[in-house]
Design a protein around this motif. Sequence first.
Motif, PDB file in Angstrom:
ATOM      1  N   GLY A 358       0.797  -1.217   0.000  1.00 13.73           N
ATOM      2  CA  GLY A 358       0.000   0.000   0.000  1.00 13.73           C
ATOM      3  C   GLY A 358       0.826   1.261   0.000  1.00 13.73           C
ATOM      4  N   LEU A 359       0.075   2.375  -0.021  1.00 12.47           N
ATOM      5  CA  LEU A 359       0.652   3.716  -0.059  1.00 12.47           C
ATOM      6  C   LEU A 359       0.337   4.404   1.267  1.00 12.47           C
ATOM      7  CD1 LEU A 359       1.983   5.960  -1.891  1.00 12.47           C
ATOM      8  CD2 LEU A 359      -0.364   6.674  -2.418  1.00 12.47           C
ATOM      9  N   ASP A 360       1.373   4.964   1.888  1.00  9.44           N
ATOM     10  CA  ASP A 360       1.207   5.694   3.153  1.00  9.44           C
ATOM     11  C   ASP A 360       1.352   7.183   2.893  1.00  9.44           C
ATOM     12  OD1 ASP A 360       0.850   3.837   5.465  1.00  9.44           O
ATOM     13  OD2 ASP A 360       2.675   2.955   4.633  1.00  9.44           O
ATOM     14  N   LEU A 361       0.365   7.965   3.399  1.00 12.03           N
ATOM     15  CA  LEU A 361       0.391   9.417   3.284  1.00 12.03           C
ATOM     16  C   LEU A 361       0.334   9.994   4.693  1.00 12.03           C
ATOM     17  CD1 LEU A 361      -2.330   9.742   0.495  1.00 12.03           C
ATOM     18  CD2 LEU A 361       0.144   9.709   0.160  1.00 12.03           C
ATOM     19  N   THR A 362       1.277  10.879   5.011  1.00  9.83           N
ATOM     20  CA  THR A 362       1.335  11.483   6.340  1.00  9.83           C
ATOM     21  C   THR A 362       1.542  12.976   6.196  1.00  9.83           C
ATOM     22  OG1 THR A 362       2.337   9.450   7.219  1.00  9.83           O
ATOM     23  CG2 THR A 362       2.427  11.421   8.600  1.00  9.83           C
ATOM     24  N   VAL A 363       0.722  13.745   6.881  1.00  6.61           N
ATOM     25  CA  VAL A 363       0.855  15.205   6.929  1.00  6.61           C
ATOM     26  C   VAL A 363       0.856  15.604   8.391  1.00  6.61           C
ATOM     27  CG1 VAL A 363      -0.123  17.423   6.263  1.00  6.61           C
ATOM     28  CG2 VAL A 363      -0.360  15.450   4.744  1.00  6.61           C
ATOM     29  N   GLU A 364       1.899  16.328   8.812  1.00  5.08           N
ATOM     30  CA  GLU A 364       2.029  16.761  10.198  1.00  5.08           C
ATOM     31  C   GLU A 364       2.268  18.258  10.251  1.00  5.08           C
ATOM     32  OE1 GLU A 364       3.826  12.905  12.565  1.00  5.08           O
ATOM     33  OE2 GLU A 364       5.233  14.311  11.647  1.00  5.08           O
ATOM     34  N   ASN A 365       1.663  18.905  11.239  1.00  3.76           N
ATOM     35  CA  ASN A 365       1.874  20.331  11.458  1.00  3.76           C
ATOM     36  C   ASN A 365       1.722  20.627  12.942  1.00  3.76           C
ATOM     37  OD1 ASN A 365      -1.168  19.993  10.333  1.00  3.76           O
ATOM     38  ND2 ASN A 365      -1.140  21.527  11.969  1.00  3.76           N
ATOM     39  N   PRO A 366       2.321  21.720  13.433  1.00  3.78           N
ATOM     40  CA  PRO A 366       2.217  22.041  14.865  1.00  3.78           C
ATOM     41  C   PRO A 366       0.772  22.316  15.264  1.00  3.78           C
ATOM     42  CG  PRO A 366       3.966  23.311  13.808  1.00  3.78           C
ATOM     43  CD  PRO A 366       3.188  22.664  12.709  1.00  3.78           C
ATOM     44  N   LEU A 367       0.461  21.935  16.496  1.00  2.52           N
ATOM     45  CA  LEU A 367      -0.857  22.246  17.030  1.00  2.52           C
ATOM     46  C   LEU A 367      -0.956  23.748  17.287  1.00  2.52           C
ATOM     47  CD1 LEU A 367      -1.459  19.388  19.634  1.00  2.52           C
ATOM     48  CD2 LEU A 367      -2.745  19.790  17.538  1.00  2.52           C
ATOM     49  N   LEU A 406      -1.993  13.592  10.435  1.00  2.00           N
ATOM     50  CA  LEU A 406      -2.946  12.917   9.548  1.00  2.00           C
ATOM     51  C   LEU A 406      -2.213  11.775   8.869  1.00  2.00           C
ATOM     52  CD1 LEU A 406      -5.580  12.667   7.828  1.00  2.00           C
ATOM     53  CD2 LEU A 406      -4.519  14.289   6.230  1.00  2.00           C
ATOM     54  N   HIS A 407      -2.759  10.574   9.009  1.00  2.00           N
ATOM     55  CA  HIS A 407      -2.137   9.408   8.376  1.00  2.00           C
ATOM     56  C   HIS A 407      -3.204   8.614   7.631  1.00  2.00           C
ATOM     57  CE1 HIS A 407      -0.707   5.157   8.205  1.00  2.00           C
ATOM     58  NE2 HIS A 407       0.360   5.767   7.747  1.00  2.00           N
ATOM     59  N   VAL A 408      -2.905   8.309   6.385  1.00  2.00           N
ATOM     60  CA  VAL A 408      -3.832   7.544   5.538  1.00  2.00           C
ATOM     61  C   VAL A 408      -3.070   6.397   4.917  1.00  2.00           C
ATOM     62  CG1 VAL A 408      -5.368   7.619   3.534  1.00  2.00           C
ATOM     63  CG2 VAL A 408      -5.198   9.605   5.057  1.00  2.00           C
ATOM     64  N   ARG A 409      -3.695   5.230   4.952  1.00  2.00           N
ATOM     65  CA  ARG A 409      -3.114   4.026   4.340  1.00  2.00           C
ATOM     66  C   ARG A 409      -4.059   3.561   3.241  1.00  2.00           C
ATOM     67  NH1 ARG A 409       1.523   0.826   3.721  1.00  2.00           N
ATOM     68  NH2 ARG A 409       0.894  -1.363   3.429  1.00  2.00           N
ATOM     69  N   LEU A 410      -3.525   3.525   2.017  1.00  2.00           N
ATOM     70  CA  LEU A 410      -4.319   3.108   0.862  1.00  2.00           C
ATOM     71  C   LEU A 410      -3.722   1.856   0.256  1.00  2.00           C
ATOM     72  CD1 LEU A 410      -4.798   6.584  -0.886  1.00  2.00           C
ATOM     73  CD2 LEU A 410      -6.341   5.437   0.726  1.00  2.00           C
ATOM     74  N   PRO A 411      -4.462   0.766   0.179  1.00  2.00           N
ATOM     75  CA  PRO A 411      -3.922  -0.459  -0.443  1.00  2.00           C
ATOM     76  C   PRO A 411      -3.790  -0.290  -1.949  1.00  2.00           C
ATOM     77  CG  PRO A 411      -6.223  -0.757   0.127  1.00  2.00           C
ATOM     78  CD  PRO A 411      -5.830   0.578   0.674  1.00  2.00           C
ATOM     79  N   THR A 412      -2.726  -0.791  -2.476  1.00  2.00           N
ATOM     80  CA  THR A 412      -2.514  -0.703  -3.929  1.00  2.00           C
ATOM     81  C   THR A 412      -3.141  -1.866  -4.661  1.00  2.00           C
ATOM     82  OG1 THR A 412      -0.374  -1.802  -3.613  1.00  2.00           O
ATOM     83  CG2 THR A 412      -0.383   0.609  -3.696  1.00  2.00           C
ATOM     84  N   ARG A 413      -3.216  -3.013  -4.058  1.00  2.00           N
ATOM     85  CA  ARG A 413      -3.742  -4.194  -4.764  1.00  2.00           C
ATOM     86  C   ARG A 413      -5.244  -4.156  -4.895  1.00  2.00           C
ATOM     87  NH1 ARG A 413      -0.111  -9.047  -1.977  1.00  2.00           N
ATOM     88  NH2 ARG A 413       1.928  -8.243  -2.645  1.00  2.00           N
ATOM     89  N   ALA A 414      -5.939  -3.440  -4.018  1.00  2.00           N
ATOM     90  CA  ALA A 414      -7.404  -3.382  -4.066  1.00  2.00           C
ATOM     91  C   ALA A 414      -7.918  -2.165  -4.796  1.00  2.00           C
ATOM     92  CB  ALA A 414      -7.974  -3.403  -2.646  1.00  2.00           C
ATOM     93  N   THR A 415      -7.021  -1.394  -5.397  1.00  2.00           N
ATOM     94  CA  THR A 415      -7.455  -0.177  -6.083  1.00  2.00           C
ATOM     95  C   THR A 415      -8.273  -0.523  -7.309  1.00  2.00           C
ATOM     96  OG1 THR A 415      -5.490   0.970  -5.342  1.00  2.00           O
ATOM     97  CG2 THR A 415      -6.674   1.921  -7.199  1.00  2.00           C
ATOM     98  N   PRO A 416      -9.478   0.097  -7.526  1.00  2.00           N
ATOM     99  CA  PRO A 416     -10.284  -0.215  -8.685  1.00  2.00           C
ATOM    100  C   PRO A 416      -9.585   0.179  -9.965  1.00  2.00           C
ATOM    101  CG  PRO A 416     -11.482   1.220  -7.098  1.00  2.00           C
ATOM    102  CD  PRO A 416     -10.114   1.068  -6.611  1.00  2.00           C
TER     103      PRO A 416
END
Length: 416
Positions: A358-367, A406-416
């Motif tokens: 899968g693909l990992d997307l992470t975005v971080e910023n100060p509170l 913010l962290h998002v995990r998207l599988p690559t094998r199940a992508t339509p």
Amino acid sequence: MRAFARPLFGRRARLRWIHLILGGALAMPYVLVGAVVVGPVAGSSDVFSSFPLQLSSFAVGLPLAAVTSLFPLTRPLESAAVRWLCGVPADRLADGPARGRAAKGRTALWFTLHLAFGGILAGMSLAVPPFAVVLLVMPLAGGVFHERLGFPEVFDQPWAMALAPLAGVASLLALACCAAAAGALLARWAPALLGPTPEDRLAAAEARAADLAVRNRLARELHDCVGHALSAVTLQAGAARRVLDADPGFVREALAAIEETTRRTVGELDAVLGLLRDGDAPGTAPAPTLATDLDGLLHRTRTAGMTVTAAVGAPLEALPPVLSREAYRIVQEGLSNALKHAGEGAGVSVRVALDDDGLDLTVENPLPPAPATRPGGGHGLPGIESRARVLGGTASAGPAGDTWRLHVRLPTRATP
């Protein structure tokens, strides 16, 4: 008196009478076909000179009507007629063709009843009024009707002549009562025979769900592209206003960034709105993806006054188009949230990583010191979760120490 006359001669009763007459008109071709069958069997060359043979032709024609009611347009046409002429609410009737054996059987039964009742009432409507008129004027005409029409000899009696007008009025009232009763029965049976079946309700629910899914997708696209652009432009304009006299070079750079952001957003907006126009092709501007516009997205965020660091550990060109497009919108929304809440000059880190699964997307910023809130909350994080869920992935967002992550995990094998 008015309360008695309205059910027989009111507007609804007249419209239902018209509905029955239409049924009689529809029955005529089937009666003619029945006459072709009954005539040779009965050995008669003039079927319509005999009332029993007419009824036989009518009885033979009705099964033929039931068979032809299987034509797909029968139920929509009958539903429209019942809705306008019988006063049955539209939500209790089905609009589309009958699906399934049960629905087709009910449609055939309705069509047969409509033609049967309509044929009988149409025949009565043709025969009874002239007969009633004769009875009404009989006392004035004397023996003319008896001689020319062959009335029974009882009409020679004075009491019969006196009662003839009453019999004429009674026959007209009887016709009106029969028409009102038949119309009321058909209106009562219509929802059961022409109403939506479970299959129709399921198809309607699926259509509504598909329409809602399209609307939600368009809403997410508009929220992401327009929301990010407005956040960036607002910060760029504010920063340019503050240093307007001290740093003209920065102001020119900010105005150029505003121009680029708005021009690109207008193209994306045209592409999304093109999906809403019936008969129009989608806009010509292609949907942005990580491979085509991640660098531009980071640049526009930096020109808005944010310090952005990016770590990309994935061959973006190798990502499937759908995955790349949705991942772009997720990163865009993460940066939009940072622009809105972290404040000007804050540092934002973006990480894109790809592994075998899968693909990992992470975005971080100060509170922020005092997190900004909106009445009712925003739609950004629910939109991110919806995008991830559609692709079979997961999304999480919340404080992690002194940062917002913010962290998002998207599988690559199940992508339509």
